[in-house]
Write a protein that holds these residues in place. Structure first.
Motif, PDB file in Angstrom:
ATOM      1  N   UNK A 124      36.107  35.124  45.087  1.00  0.00           N
ATOM      2  CA  UNK A 124      35.270  36.231  44.627  1.00  0.00           C
ATOM      3  C   UNK A 124      35.718  36.710  43.249  1.00  0.00           C
ATOM      4  N   UNK A 125      34.819  37.415  42.573  1.00  0.00           N
ATOM      5  CA  UNK A 125      35.120  38.084  41.305  1.00  0.00           C
ATOM      6  C   UNK A 125      34.899  39.575  41.524  1.00  0.00           C
ATOM      7  N   UNK A 126      35.948  40.376  41.349  1.00  0.00           N
ATOM      8  CA  UNK A 126      35.902  41.807  41.612  1.00  0.00           C
ATOM      9  C   UNK A 126      36.014  42.536  40.276  1.00  0.00           C
ATOM     10  N   UNK A 127      34.911  43.119  39.821  1.00  0.00           N
ATOM     11  CA  UNK A 127      34.871  43.743  38.490  1.00  0.00           C
ATOM     12  C   UNK A 127      35.102  45.245  38.611  1.00  0.00           C
ATOM     13  N   UNK A 128      36.279  45.620  39.064  1.00  0.00           N
ATOM     14  CA  UNK A 128      36.617  47.022  39.249  1.00  0.00           C
ATOM     15  C   UNK A 128      37.834  47.145  40.131  1.00  0.00           C
ATOM     16  N   UNK A 129      38.296  48.376  40.328  1.00  0.00           N
ATOM     17  CA  UNK A 129      39.536  48.593  41.047  1.00  0.00           C
ATOM     18  C   UNK A 129      39.392  48.566  42.560  1.00  0.00           C
ATOM     19  N   UNK A 130      40.544  48.354  43.221  1.00  0.00           N
ATOM     20  CA  UNK A 130      40.639  48.389  44.675  1.00  0.00           C
ATOM     21  C   UNK A 130      41.674  49.436  45.056  1.00  0.00           C
ATOM     22  N   UNK A 131      41.333  50.268  46.041  1.00  0.00           N
ATOM     23  CA  UNK A 131      42.276  51.233  46.585  1.00  0.00           C
ATOM     24  C   UNK A 131      42.397  50.967  48.089  1.00  0.00           C
ATOM     25  N   UNK A 132      43.583  50.554  48.512  1.00  0.00           N
ATOM     26  CA  UNK A 132      43.837  50.210  49.914  1.00  0.00           C
ATOM     27  C   UNK A 132      44.967  51.106  50.415  1.00  0.00           C
ATOM     28  N   UNK A 133      44.665  51.993  51.351  1.00  0.00           N
ATOM     29  CA  UNK A 133      45.643  52.980  51.802  1.00  0.00           C
ATOM     30  C   UNK A 133      45.636  53.066  53.328  1.00  0.00           C
ATOM     31  N   UNK A 134      46.820  53.280  53.904  1.00  0.00           N
ATOM     32  CA  UNK A 134      46.912  53.470  55.347  1.00  0.00           C
ATOM     33  C   UNK A 134      47.510  52.287  56.057  1.00  0.00           C
ATOM     34  N   UNK A 135      48.351  52.549  57.051  1.00  0.00           N
ATOM     35  CA  UNK A 135      49.067  51.487  57.753  1.00  0.00           C
ATOM     36  C   UNK A 135      48.158  50.593  58.572  1.00  0.00           C
ATOM     37  N   UNK A 136      46.916  51.006  58.811  1.00  0.00           N
ATOM     38  CA  UNK A 136      45.974  50.189  59.580  1.00  0.00           C
ATOM     39  C   UNK A 136      45.038  49.386  58.685  1.00  0.00           C
ATOM     40  N   UNK A 137      45.374  49.263  57.404  1.00  0.00           N
ATOM     41  CA  UNK A 137      44.516  48.508  56.481  1.00  0.00           C
ATOM     42  C   UNK A 137      45.257  47.285  55.967  1.00  0.00           C
ATOM     43  N   UNK A 138      44.548  46.162  55.880  1.00  0.00           N
ATOM     44  CA  UNK A 138      45.112  44.931  55.322  1.00  0.00           C
ATOM     45  C   UNK A 138      44.060  44.262  54.450  1.00  0.00           C
ATOM     46  N   UNK A 139      44.520  43.729  53.318  1.00  0.00           N
ATOM     47  CA  UNK A 139      43.634  43.178  52.301  1.00  0.00           C
ATOM     48  C   UNK A 139      44.151  41.805  51.887  1.00  0.00           C
ATOM     49  N   UNK A 140      43.224  40.837  51.729  1.00  0.00           N
ATOM     50  CA  UNK A 140      43.581  39.483  51.307  1.00  0.00           C
ATOM     51  C   UNK A 140      42.653  39.052  50.176  1.00  0.00           C
ATOM     52  N   UNK A 141      43.247  38.579  49.073  1.00  0.00           N
ATOM     53  CA  UNK A 141      42.497  37.962  47.981  1.00  0.00           C
ATOM     54  C   UNK A 141      42.949  36.517  47.870  1.00  0.00           C
ATOM     55  N   UNK A 142      42.003  35.599  48.057  1.00  0.00           N
ATOM     56  CA  UNK A 142      42.290  34.166  48.012  1.00  0.00           C
ATOM     57  C   UNK A 142      41.467  33.533  46.888  1.00  0.00           C
ATOM     58  N   UNK A 143      42.148  32.924  45.907  1.00  0.00           N
ATOM     59  CA  UNK A 143      41.462  32.254  44.792  1.00  0.00           C
ATOM     60  C   UNK A 143      40.403  33.151  44.164  1.00  0.00           C
ATOM     61  N   UNK A 144      40.751  34.412  43.975  1.00  0.00           N
ATOM     62  CA  UNK A 144      39.802  35.402  43.468  1.00  0.00           C
ATOM     63  C   UNK A 144      40.307  36.012  42.171  1.00  0.00           C
ATOM     64  N   UNK A 145      39.420  36.753  41.490  1.00  0.00           N
ATOM     65  CA  UNK A 145      39.757  37.395  40.218  1.00  0.00           C
ATOM     66  C   UNK A 145      39.422  38.880  40.311  1.00  0.00           C
ATOM     67  N   UNK A 146      40.354  39.714  39.839  1.00  0.00           N
ATOM     68  CA  UNK A 146      40.181  41.161  39.818  1.00  0.00           C
ATOM     69  C   UNK A 146      40.401  41.622  38.386  1.00  0.00           C
ATOM     70  N   UNK A 147      39.425  42.343  37.810  1.00  0.00           N
ATOM     71  CA  UNK A 147      39.579  42.760  36.417  1.00  0.00           C
ATOM     72  C   UNK A 147      38.776  44.024  36.138  1.00  0.00           C
ATOM     73  N   UNK A 148      39.009  44.576  34.922  1.00  0.00           N
ATOM     74  CA  UNK A 148      38.191  45.667  34.418  1.00  0.00           C
ATOM     75  C   UNK A 148      38.427  47.006  35.077  1.00  0.00           C
ATOM     76  N   UNK A 149      39.687  47.353  35.393  1.00  0.00           N
ATOM     77  CA  UNK A 149      39.959  48.618  36.079  1.00  0.00           C
ATOM     78  C   UNK A 149      41.146  49.323  35.447  1.00  0.00           C
ATOM     79  N   UNK A 150      41.221  50.630  35.636  1.00  0.00           N
ATOM     80  CA  UNK A 150      42.409  51.381  35.242  1.00  0.00           C
ATOM     81  C   UNK A 150      43.628  50.851  35.988  1.00  0.00           C
TER      82      UNK A 150
END
Length: 228
Positions: free
Chosen positions: A128-154
């Motif tokens: 995937x291409x993610x054109x902005x920020x990610x906010x992941x908070x909390x012990x019950x949350x899990x996030x995976x980025x595989x062969x992806x691009x994240x850009x254009x965020x503070x």
């Protein structure tokens, strides 16, 4: 000789969450006039079973509202866009289930907005291409980025309050802070790339990776042209 490097957790998670033997593909036909089949997309999201995979033709779609397990794949990677609506994050994840997006470009609904705000559940982005920020908070949350691009965020990825994330073969580029890991959160960086983190403000430099009271594991990751 057995490798001491930590393997990716994602293959085992995908096998558990989306067994191939039970998977069914829901293919949305591509309209001959080149329009986006938005209504068919919304119906498919509403009716899909937890192990179904929705396959979308090219087009610009509203980002899905997540209330149940979903798997969505672009028929041709990079030709499907999900865009946020209004001032909130494009995608909001706050449920005890998993969502897997494959080959999709995700954009916020406004300048400098978030593409994902997550407080529970398992969120997976592949190719995937993610054109902005990610906010992941909390012990019950899990996030995976595989062969992806994240850009254009503070801040490209902000992990706090015990959130967990893994980046495998992914790139974080052109953010003022690439990744910030805080408050007992956990980050695994595997064969990824963090580049171009820079702030012009005096006394407040950009950083490829900022970690405080957190756990970070990195293997095979490049940090290139970051201010710090």
């Amino acid at each position: 000789m057995k490798s001491s490097l930590r393997p990716s957790a994602l293959p085992g998670i995908l096998e558990k969450l989306h067994p191939p033997a039970r998977s069914r593909e829901i293919v949305i036909p591509e309209p001959e006039d080149g329009t986006t089949p938005e209504n068919a997309y919304l119906v498919a999201i509403r009716k899909a079973h937890r192990d179904d995979c929705i396959i979308l033709p090219p087009g610009n779609y509203p980002a899905p509202r997540l209330t149940r397990p979903l798997v969505i794949r672009a028929a041709r990677p990079g030709t499907v866009k999900f865009r946020g609506q209004g001032k909130g994050a494009a995608i909001q994840m706050d449920g005890d289930f998993s969502v897997w997006l494959i080959g999709i470009h995700i954009l916020p609904g406004y300048e400098d907005g978030l593409v994902l705000e997550q407080s529970r559940g398992c969120m997976i982005f592949s190719n995937c291409h993610l054109s902005g920020g990610i906010r992941c908070a909390g012990k019950d949350s899990s996030l995976y980025l595989e062969n992806s691009r994240l850009d254009g965020a503070e801040v490209g990825l902000l992990l706090n309050r015990g959130g967990k994330a893994e980046l495998m073969g992914s790139t974080v580029s052109g953010c003022k802070v690439g990744i910030s890991v805080e408050s007992a959160s956990t980050l695994n960086l595997l064969h990824s790339r963090i580049e171009g983190a820079f702030r012009e403000e005096d006394g407040n430099p950009g950083a490829g990776l900022h970690a405080e009271a957190a756990r970070v594991y990195s293997a095979g990751t490049l940090f290139i042209e970051n201010q710090l």
